[in-house]
Scaffold this motif. Sequence first.
Motif, PDB file in Angstrom:
ATOM      1  N   PRO A 101       0.775  -1.262  -0.028  1.00 47.37           N
ATOM      2  CA  PRO A 101      -0.109  -0.035   0.092  1.00 47.37           C
ATOM      3  C   PRO A 101       0.836   1.215   0.138  1.00 47.37           C
ATOM      4  O   PRO A 101       1.914   1.455   0.600  1.00 47.37           O
ATOM      5  N   ILE A 102       0.401   2.155  -0.849  1.00 51.51           N
ATOM      6  CA  ILE A 102       1.251   3.547  -0.833  1.00 51.51           C
ATOM      7  C   ILE A 102       0.330   4.540  -0.626  1.00 51.51           C
ATOM      8  O   ILE A 102      -0.732   4.718  -0.714  1.00 51.51           O
ATOM      9  N   THR A 103       0.791   5.696   0.343  1.00 44.85           N
ATOM     10  CA  THR A 103      -0.014   6.885   0.431  1.00 44.85           C
ATOM     11  C   THR A 103       0.296   8.040  -0.029  1.00 44.85           C
ATOM     12  O   THR A 103       1.678   8.595  -0.060  1.00 44.85           O
ATOM     13  N   VAL A 104      -0.518   8.705  -0.881  1.00 46.19           N
ATOM     14  CA  VAL A 104      -0.051   9.774  -1.638  1.00 46.19           C
ATOM     15  C   VAL A 104      -1.057  10.760  -1.441  1.00 46.19           C
ATOM     16  O   VAL A 104      -2.250  10.637  -1.554  1.00 46.19           O
ATOM     17  N   PHE A 105      -0.956  12.137  -0.903  1.00 45.86           N
ATOM     18  CA  PHE A 105      -1.760  13.247  -0.558  1.00 45.86           C
ATOM     19  C   PHE A 105      -2.743  12.595   0.372  1.00 45.86           C
ATOM     20  O   PHE A 105      -4.112  13.077   0.274  1.00 45.86           O
ATOM     21  N   GLY A 106      -2.311  11.897   1.174  1.00 41.77           N
ATOM     22  CA  GLY A 106      -3.377  11.251   2.360  1.00 41.77           C
ATOM     23  C   GLY A 106      -4.268  10.166   2.012  1.00 41.77           C
ATOM     24  O   GLY A 106      -5.163   9.698   2.748  1.00 41.77           O
ATOM     25  N   LYS A 107      -4.180   9.884   0.835  1.00 39.58           N
ATOM     26  CA  LYS A 107      -4.919   8.735   0.345  1.00 39.58           C
ATOM     27  C   LYS A 107      -3.803   7.355   0.184  1.00 39.58           C
ATOM     28  O   LYS A 107      -2.997   7.521  -0.350  1.00 39.58           O
ATOM     29  N   ASN A 166      22.916  -7.534  -1.281  1.00 38.09           N
ATOM     30  CA  ASN A 166      23.916  -8.410  -0.811  1.00 38.09           C
ATOM     31  C   ASN A 166      24.263  -8.007   0.589  1.00 38.09           C
ATOM     32  O   ASN A 166      25.466  -8.528   1.368  1.00 38.09           O
ATOM     33  N   ASN A 167      23.391  -7.533   1.279  1.00 37.68           N
ATOM     34  CA  ASN A 167      23.359  -7.139   2.717  1.00 37.68           C
ATOM     35  C   ASN A 167      22.184  -7.139   3.387  1.00 37.68           C
ATOM     36  O   ASN A 167      21.168  -7.535   2.576  1.00 37.68           O
ATOM     37  N   SER A 168      21.803  -6.839   4.608  1.00 32.74           N
ATOM     38  CA  SER A 168      20.525  -6.942   5.201  1.00 32.74           C
ATOM     39  C   SER A 168      19.871  -5.348   5.437  1.00 32.74           C
ATOM     40  O   SER A 168      18.861  -5.173   6.205  1.00 32.74           O
ATOM     41  N   LEU A 169      20.478  -4.285   4.806  1.00 35.39           N
ATOM     42  CA  LEU A 169      20.044  -2.982   4.693  1.00 35.39           C
ATOM     43  C   LEU A 169      18.751  -2.681   4.213  1.00 35.39           C
ATOM     44  O   LEU A 169      18.600  -3.203   2.934  1.00 35.39           O
ATOM     45  N   PRO A 170      17.557  -2.265   4.959  1.00 30.84           N
ATOM     46  CA  PRO A 170      16.409  -2.016   4.356  1.00 30.84           C
ATOM     47  C   PRO A 170      16.143  -0.663   3.428  1.00 30.84           C
ATOM     48  O   PRO A 170      17.399   0.184   3.523  1.00 30.84           O
ATOM     49  N   TYR A 171      15.300  -0.654   2.626  1.00 34.61           N
ATOM     50  CA  TYR A 171      15.290   0.381   1.595  1.00 34.61           C
ATOM     51  C   TYR A 171      13.934   1.061   1.925  1.00 34.61           C
ATOM     52  O   TYR A 171      12.740   0.530   1.671  1.00 34.61           O
ATOM     53  N   SER A 172      13.850   2.356   2.141  1.00 37.25           N
ATOM     54  CA  SER A 172      12.551   3.232   2.075  1.00 37.25           C
ATOM     55  C   SER A 172      12.294   4.203   1.135  1.00 37.25           C
ATOM     56  O   SER A 172      12.997   4.847   0.706  1.00 37.25           O
ATOM     57  N   TYR A 173      11.064   4.174   0.597  1.00 39.89           N
ATOM     58  CA  TYR A 173      10.780   5.183  -0.275  1.00 39.89           C
ATOM     59  C   TYR A 173       9.224   5.324  -0.253  1.00 39.89           C
ATOM     60  O   TYR A 173       8.395   4.303   0.061  1.00 39.89           O
ATOM     61  N   SER A 174       8.767   6.448  -0.472  1.00 38.47           N
ATOM     62  CA  SER A 174       7.171   6.835  -0.512  1.00 38.47           C
ATOM     63  C   SER A 174       6.403   6.213   0.747  1.00 38.47           C
ATOM     64  O   SER A 174       5.417   5.740   0.393  1.00 38.47           O
ATOM     65  N   GLY A 175       7.149   6.265   2.077  1.00 34.12           N
ATOM     66  CA  GLY A 175       6.529   5.683   3.035  1.00 34.12           C
ATOM     67  C   GLY A 175       6.503   4.113   3.141  1.00 34.12           C
ATOM     68  O   GLY A 175       5.866   3.703   4.099  1.00 34.12           O
ATOM     69  N   ILE A 176       7.562   3.529   2.205  1.00 34.76           N
ATOM     70  CA  ILE A 176       7.032   1.963   2.009  1.00 34.76           C
ATOM     71  C   ILE A 176       8.692   1.697   2.762  1.00 34.76           C
ATOM     72  O   ILE A 176       9.723   2.187   2.153  1.00 34.76           O
ATOM     73  N   THR A 177       8.821   0.843   3.515  1.00 37.41           N
ATOM     74  CA  THR A 177      10.220  -0.001   3.896  1.00 37.41           C
ATOM     75  C   THR A 177      10.174  -1.207   3.501  1.00 37.41           C
ATOM     76  O   THR A 177       9.440  -2.154   3.982  1.00 37.41           O
ATOM     77  N   MET A 178      11.186  -1.612   2.549  1.00 36.69           N
ATOM     78  CA  MET A 178      11.409  -2.980   2.172  1.00 36.69           C
ATOM     79  C   MET A 178      12.773  -3.597   2.666  1.00 36.69           C
ATOM     80  O   MET A 178      13.535  -2.757   2.803  1.00 36.69           O
ATOM     81  N   HIS A 179      12.456  -4.850   3.209  1.00 32.84           N
ATOM     82  CA  HIS A 179      13.504  -5.602   3.486  1.00 32.84           C
ATOM     83  C   HIS A 179      14.163  -6.500   2.598  1.00 32.84           C
ATOM     84  O   HIS A 179      13.381  -7.193   1.898  1.00 32.84           O
TER      85      HIS A 179
END
Length: 202
Positions: free
Chosen positions: A50-56, A69-82
Amino acid sequence: MLKPLILPSDGTPTDFPGARLRYFDSFFTEKEAEAHFNQLLKETPWQQDPITVFGKTYAQPRLTALYANNSLPYSYSGITMHPHQMTPLLSQIQERIHQVCDTQFTTVLLNHYRDGKDSNGWHADNEKELGKNPVIASVSFGAERFFHLKHREQKELRLKILLKKGSLLLMEGETQTHWLHQIAKTARPLGSRINLTFRKII
């Protein structure tokens, strides 16, 4: 109507205000591109966040997966991926890119555009974990899609590039600082496309 920009197909650098692009239209052979597409489509644990844009909040209009090749998460647009552990195929593709690009990537975000209705809105890959002026390597398999760029300040500066099956686009220099990019929706009947965007998380 914005005409497609024809970049040199051999990776010759092309400079624009605040941007540098390199495009290889046949970085992978047609046979390689077809095999990689089929394997990635079948073996990737695709997710739809799910992604939130302009409150929706709504379902992201494409499927994604993150590998590293590591365990570092990546976050964008309110989403955090592992990330999942990098696979032999993704490592092989990454090593191929390293032959033409000095950046040692750590992470790849996979995007599956199921048809022309799937898209990616205007954005820049400028998250803080990517550091200043990150290099982004974008590999395309499957259906061709137009890749749009627009300058943040100089609104008249817009580019439109057709990303072919088996192609590699490198966005270098200050591209992520001064430009936004997107894959727009289209009503044209299109097949499935898988895009791999390699990046270095620091």
